[in-house]
Scaffold this motif. Structure first.
Motif, short mmCIF file in Angstrom:
data_model
loop_
_atom_site.label_atom_id
_atom_site.label_comp_id
_atom_site.label_asym_id
_atom_site.label_seq_id
_atom_site.Cartn_x
_atom_site.Cartn_y
_atom_site.Cartn_z
N SER A 149 1.25 -1.10 -0.34
CA SER A 149 -0.01 -0.26 0.23
C SER A 149 1.09 1.39 -0.10
O SER A 149 1.81 1.19 0.74
CB SER A 149 -1.23 -0.24 1.36
N PRO A 150 0.58 1.91 -0.57
CA PRO A 150 0.98 3.70 -0.83
C PRO A 150 0.48 4.17 0.77
O PRO A 150 -0.18 3.77 1.34
CB PRO A 150 1.08 4.53 -1.99
N ASN A 151 2.01 4.67 1.13
CA ASN A 151 1.71 5.92 2.46
C ASN A 151 0.79 6.77 2.06
O ASN A 151 0.31 6.98 1.29
CB ASN A 151 3.62 5.58 3.07
N LEU A 152 0.48 7.30 3.32
CA LEU A 152 -1.17 7.38 3.48
C LEU A 152 -0.44 9.61 2.68
O LEU A 152 -1.59 10.22 1.81
CB LEU A 152 -1.18 8.42 4.99
N ARG A 153 0.55 10.10 2.74
CA ARG A 153 1.15 11.29 1.68
C ARG A 153 0.73 10.84 0.42
O ARG A 153 0.61 11.65 -0.38
CB ARG A 153 2.51 11.60 1.84
N ARG A 154 1.45 9.36 -0.10
CA ARG A 154 1.05 9.42 -1.71
C ARG A 154 -0.51 8.53 -2.06
O ARG A 154 -0.89 9.67 -3.19
CB ARG A 154 2.14 7.93 -2.09
#
Length: 316
Positions: free
Chosen positions: A55-60
């Motif tokens: 999963s991409p991090n929250l910023r991404r």
């Protein structure tokens, strides 16, 4: 037509890419051109995201949703949108409990029972507002030990501007917390955070309309007890993210609880005030008491904050 129903970020990327008629390679190329956060992304990364392997991090995730023209806070704060490994509120709640056990200089109201969980929330149109402006002026003058003297007329003149956000928290007739936030240009915002313009030098002419691109600046705030804390923090945060033309948030922490809150949200220190000698004055930063510590918080960083997402999800 776009669908707004997604199981999670993997489903979101897959659906939005298909709707945009982009290959995985084309999406990767577009993201790289759009935002530096995706500098190392390739078609393999897109494939792994869509299959839920990574999963991409929250910023991404925030940047992805903005790329596709969606509102990240609407999606991420929906409890039905799965977020893997979202940290709980336990650490934040523990910090709040510790801070609110201290005397009222640190953020606990001395006249309200800790068992009282009911409160009234008033706006700036309330009949009681003029008296509360006076209390805010007194509170700030006392908090700064007279270093920054405020007046009721100063507070009232800024509150009269339409873009100014004001909330009062009242418990059994006592003022148990307040939020007083103004909207300014980036230039004025930088001057305030770096001490080139004192807070009490603000005039209505410095403020801009809510629909104009600009920055929100917390002129004054007080959290007087755990009974109002969740609503208090949730409103504070949502005020910034609900309007996309609000690019950033600024705050001068003058007590320890303000610094702790900014640490949880990812605020960046941009300036510090004078060093103070008395133990309970100001805010403690890097081992020294300061008259204030000014923070800047970018809108995208806030939306990606686990604290913000958890608070809004829990309030639904």
């Amino acid at each position: 037509m776009k669908s707004d129903n997604f199981a999670g970020i993997a489903d979101y990327i897959s659906q939005r890419r298909a709707q945009a008629q982009l290959s995985q390679e084309a999406l990767a190329s577009a993201l790289i051109s759009n935002n530096d956060l995706f500098a190392d992304v390739d078609s393999l990364a897109i494939s792994r995201w869509e299959r839920g392997k990574v999963s991409p991090n929250l910023r991404r995730q925030v940047a992805l949703m903005e790329y596709f023209g969606d509102k990240p806070h609407t999606l991420l704060c929906d409890p039905s949108f799965e977020l893997k490994q979202l940290p709980s509120l336990d650490a934040f709640n523990k910090m709040m409990e510790q801070q609110l056990n201290y005397n009222h200089v640190m953020g606990a109201h001395p006249y309200i029972s800790a068992d009282n969980v009911s409160f009234d929330k008033l706006c700036k149109q309330a009949d009681e507002a003029p008296q509360m402006y006076n209390w805010i002026a007194n509170y700030h003058t006392n908090l700064s030990r007279g270093r920054e003297k405020w007046s009721q007329s100063f507070i009232k003149s800024l509150a009269a501007v339409d873009s100014t956000e004001v909330s009062f928290y009242q418990v059994n007739g006592l003022l148990a917390g307040h939020i007083f936030m103004v909207k300014v240009t980036e230039e004025t915002f930088e001057q305030l955070l770096h001490g080139k313009l004192n807070d009490n030098e603000l005039t209505p002419a410095h403020l801009i309309a809510a629909e104009q691109p600009g920055c929100l600046y917390m002129l004054s705030t007080y959290l007087g007890g755990a009974h109002v804390s969740e609503d208090f923090v949730a409103q504070l945060l949502f005020t910034l993210v609900e309007n996309p033309v609000n690019t950033s948030f600024g705050y001068k922490a003058r007590s320890d609880i303000g610094i702790k809150l900014m640490d949880f949200l990812g605020g960046v220190v941009v300036n510090t005030g004078e060093i103070l000698s008395e133990r309970l004055q100001g805010a403690k930063y890097q081992g020294k008491r300061r008259s204030y510590v000014s923070f800047e918080l970018q809108r995208q960083v806030l939306i990606a904050s686990p604290l913000f997402i958890n608070l809004i999800r829990n309030s639904k």
